[in-house]
Design an enzyme around this catalytic site. Sequence first.
Site, mmCIF file in Angstrom:
data_model
loop_
_atom_site.group_PDB
_atom_site.id
_atom_site.type_symbol
_atom_site.label_atom_id
_atom_site.label_comp_id
_atom_site.label_asym_id
_atom_site.label_seq_id
_atom_site.Cartn_x
_atom_site.Cartn_y
_atom_site.Cartn_z
ATOM 1 C CB CYS A 147 -0.924 -0.008 1.223
ATOM 2 S SG CYS A 147 -1.969 1.456 1.322
ATOM 3 C CB CYS A 199 -0.749 2.397 4.059
ATOM 4 S SG CYS A 199 -2.204 1.774 3.260
ATOM 5 C CG ASP A 200 3.032 0.941 4.442
ATOM 6 O OD1 ASP A 200 2.503 1.395 5.467
ATOM 7 O OD2 ASP A 200 2.914 -0.242 4.075
#
Length: 336
Positions: free
Chosen positions: A139, A142-143
């Site tokens: 992701c 997200c990251d």
Amino acid sequence: MSRSTTTAIDIAVVGGGPAGLTAALYAGRNRLTTILFEPKEPGGQLLNTELIEDYPGVASVLGVDLAAVMAQQAQAFGAVFVREGITSVERLDSGRIALIDERGTSYEAGAVILTAGGNPRKLGVVGEEEFAGRGVSYCAVCDGAFFRGKDLIVVGGGDAALEEGVYLTRYANSVKIVHRRDTFRAQEVLVEAARKHPKVQFQLGTTVEQITGDGAVTGVVLRDAVTGATSEAPTGGVFIFVGFTPNTGLLKGHVQHDSAGFYVTDARTMMTSVPGVFAAGDVRSQLTRQITTAVGDATTAAIAATKWVEERSGQPAESATTAQSALPAQTPGFSA
Ligand code: NAP
């Protein structure tokens, strides 16, 4: 002589990720008898996410902590959590929805909200599991921010790989898209955007054979798909986008799916093509899969499902206290 053990409830939520927990919170708070079915700890993909920095109003939170608070909140509003998977969902002639769990226990609900999520497909190479969360990610949104200044490898040739690869350039020093063929499955517009980007390079006709590191990812072993020759490449992180499998098998053949297997829902209510069956979060056909979108979908689905149930019963939901007595006990040891 044994009596029928079918438990009648207002709303069944199938899946305990952020969408399911939100749907349970709203349904419970709407004073409907609500059961959330989840065979594992509640949290879904939150439990695989280290730090979350893009949940509005919360500057930074561990996925596991956000999951615990969401679960406590849903239970505080009266939702009961049953630690079982659902194996069958069927609309009855009466319009109510029959569910059977893994132990064969029967339930009948006025409405069902499907929130069983899905999983990013894995490459299945050595090092992938070992370094998940330590340099291997599925992701970018997200990251990505944890990979500032790194030289990254993105695996895949679909829309997600091309789009997320370009997204990662806002943090990374460089992004190399490694794809097993020399043509892309992704839309041309996304391929063009990646080609034009000064930080993006391509290595086509190449597979990732292994992810290497020491505590965290430091490199990959690549294989030329034509010659079979292998080479090593250093990298600060590997983002894998080789597809996403939604957990929508439960209702296959019952509801309308898009070409990738996601439930198609009505945009206003989140209802699937089966009346009384709603869907929210990663199982739903939509542009993106974020915690915020899962939570938003689920809010809509729970409010629409509440109206659906109340319109059919002809009255607002009974009081939570009375309704609670109709529910099974909270699954023992199912902590939130
Ligand atoms: P996808 O379209 O299924 O593409 C997966 C890619 O991974 C393909 O290029 C495939 O290669 C490659 N792949 C699969 N298994 C592999 C393996 N074992 N080793 C190496 N490569 C492998 O998946 P996606 O990109 O996640 O997209 C999923 C769905 O979401 C699609 O319908 C997509 O259109 C949609 N989506 C849309 C957008 C957008 O519209 N902006 C953004 C993201 C996703 P091959 O091509 O050789 O098979």
